[in-house]
Design an enzyme around this catalytic site. Structure first.
Site, short mmCIF file in Angstrom:
data_model
loop_
_atom_site.label_atom_id
_atom_site.label_comp_id
_atom_site.label_asym_id
_atom_site.label_seq_id
_atom_site.Cartn_x
_atom_site.Cartn_y
_atom_site.Cartn_z
N HIS A 70 24.13 -7.94 16.10
CA HIS A 70 25.04 -7.08 16.85
C HIS A 70 26.15 -7.86 17.54
CE1 HIS A 70 21.96 -8.12 19.91
NE2 HIS A 70 22.95 -8.04 20.78
N GLY A 109 -1.51 -7.95 22.33
CA GLY A 109 -2.12 -8.00 23.65
C GLY A 109 -2.08 -9.34 24.31
N GLY A 110 -1.04 -10.12 24.05
CA GLY A 110 -0.93 -11.45 24.66
C GLY A 110 -0.57 -11.38 26.13
N ASN A 111 -0.52 -12.55 26.74
CA ASN A 111 -0.19 -12.65 28.16
C ASN A 111 1.31 -12.43 28.35
OD1 ASN A 111 0.84 -14.67 30.44
ND2 ASN A 111 -1.21 -13.99 30.98
N HIS A 170 14.26 -24.67 21.72
CA HIS A 170 13.06 -23.90 21.39
C HIS A 170 12.28 -24.67 20.33
CE1 HIS A 170 11.34 -21.10 18.28
NE2 HIS A 170 10.61 -20.78 19.32
#
Length: 280
Positions: free
Chosen positions: A181, A263-265, A118
């Site tokens: 977790h 509100g991203g893709n 990443h």
């Protein structure tokens, strides 16, 4: 969104250039493996909650012989942050206006012996201006040589700017890329930084070097491992590990939350999810 200023434009231009360099190198690796896979690019536009244009980006995805699924997104979005979420963003408590430009990359590899990875770097503007990002290695089957090489590359990028950067940003990555977790880390770490503000030129130069260091080291690791033989046991370990990776990204990852809340893709936000994962 408002027109970009000089700093925002410079950052966007670099992120797009870095995208082009990375995608070209990843395609070369596929060619070397006898694959014809290339990136497919999908542009997208964002509408701000106010109804005004909110910028957009380009989602690049490649599925090949070496890279089972790799996504490289570049986006530049802006507008108004909404509600309580907006107040949590650095510098936006009193003014919800924002602009964010950045590159985000996640690679899931076909061979379990090749680590997933990443990388994300970004420049955000609210009432404050800052860079953030980093890179971290996520091997299903860790190899000490690869871990050491990756960290050495990140350390060199940091040390060129401030000797205090690497120990601080490494520790930040170790804390951030942790699955509470499960009580395990997501991978073998790297660096993570945020809210790097003040001297734009110095912080931009550092952010560029993080991107260059990633481009230098990760393809070397891929080429070193991509022809390693693997069996069903290795593949099962990879898919179980991917389940944990998925849990982190959907529950804890700040970038995923930011994209969903602004509100991203959706396809671009969730491109980090692996193509196949298992839970038991």
């Amino acid at each position: 969104m408002q027109p970009l200023d000089e700093q925002q434009t410079a950052a966007r231009t670099w992120f797009e250039h870095l995208r082009d360099l990375i995608c070209a190198e990843f395609e070369r690796i596929e060619t070397e493996a006898g694959s014809e896979a290339i990136f497919e690019y999908t542009p997208w536009d964002r509408t701000d909650p106010s109804g005004a244009p909110g910028g957009g980006g380009v989602r690049g995805v490649m599925k090949g012989k070496v890279f089972e699924k790799v996504g490289v997104n570049v986006s530049t979005v802006g507008g108004q942050l909404e509600g309580e979420f907006g107040k949590t963003i650095h510098g936006a408590a009193d003014d919800p206006s924002f602009c964010a430009t950045g590159i985000s990359l996640v690679a899931h590899m076909a061979n379990p012996h090749v680590p997933a990875v990443h990388m994300n770097t970004r420049f955000l503007t609210t009432t404050k201006r800052w860079f953030g990002g980093g890179a971290d290695l996520n091997p299903p089957l860790p190899v000490k040589e690869d871990t050491a090489a990756f960290h050495a590359a990140m350390k060199a990028a940091c040390d060129a700017h401030d000797p205090a950067h690497y120990p601080h940003f490494k520790a930040w990555a170790d804390t951030y890329f942790y699955i509470p977790h499960r009580k395990v880390h997501r991978g073998v770490g790297g660096i993570f930084y945020d809210h790097l503000e003040g001297d734009f030129d110095a912080n931009f130069a550092f952010t560029k070097d993080v991107g260059r260091a990633f481009l230098e080291i990760f393809p070397k690791i891929v080429r070193r491992r991509m022809d390693t033989r693997f069996d069903a046991v290795d593949l099962a370990a990879q898919r179980a590990w991917r389940g944990r990776y998925t849990e982190f990204n959907l529950v804890y990852d700040r970038g995923t939350l930011f994209g969903l809340k602004t509100g991203g893709n959706i396809d671009a936000i969730l491109m980090s999810l692996p193509p196949v994962a298992t839970w038991s």
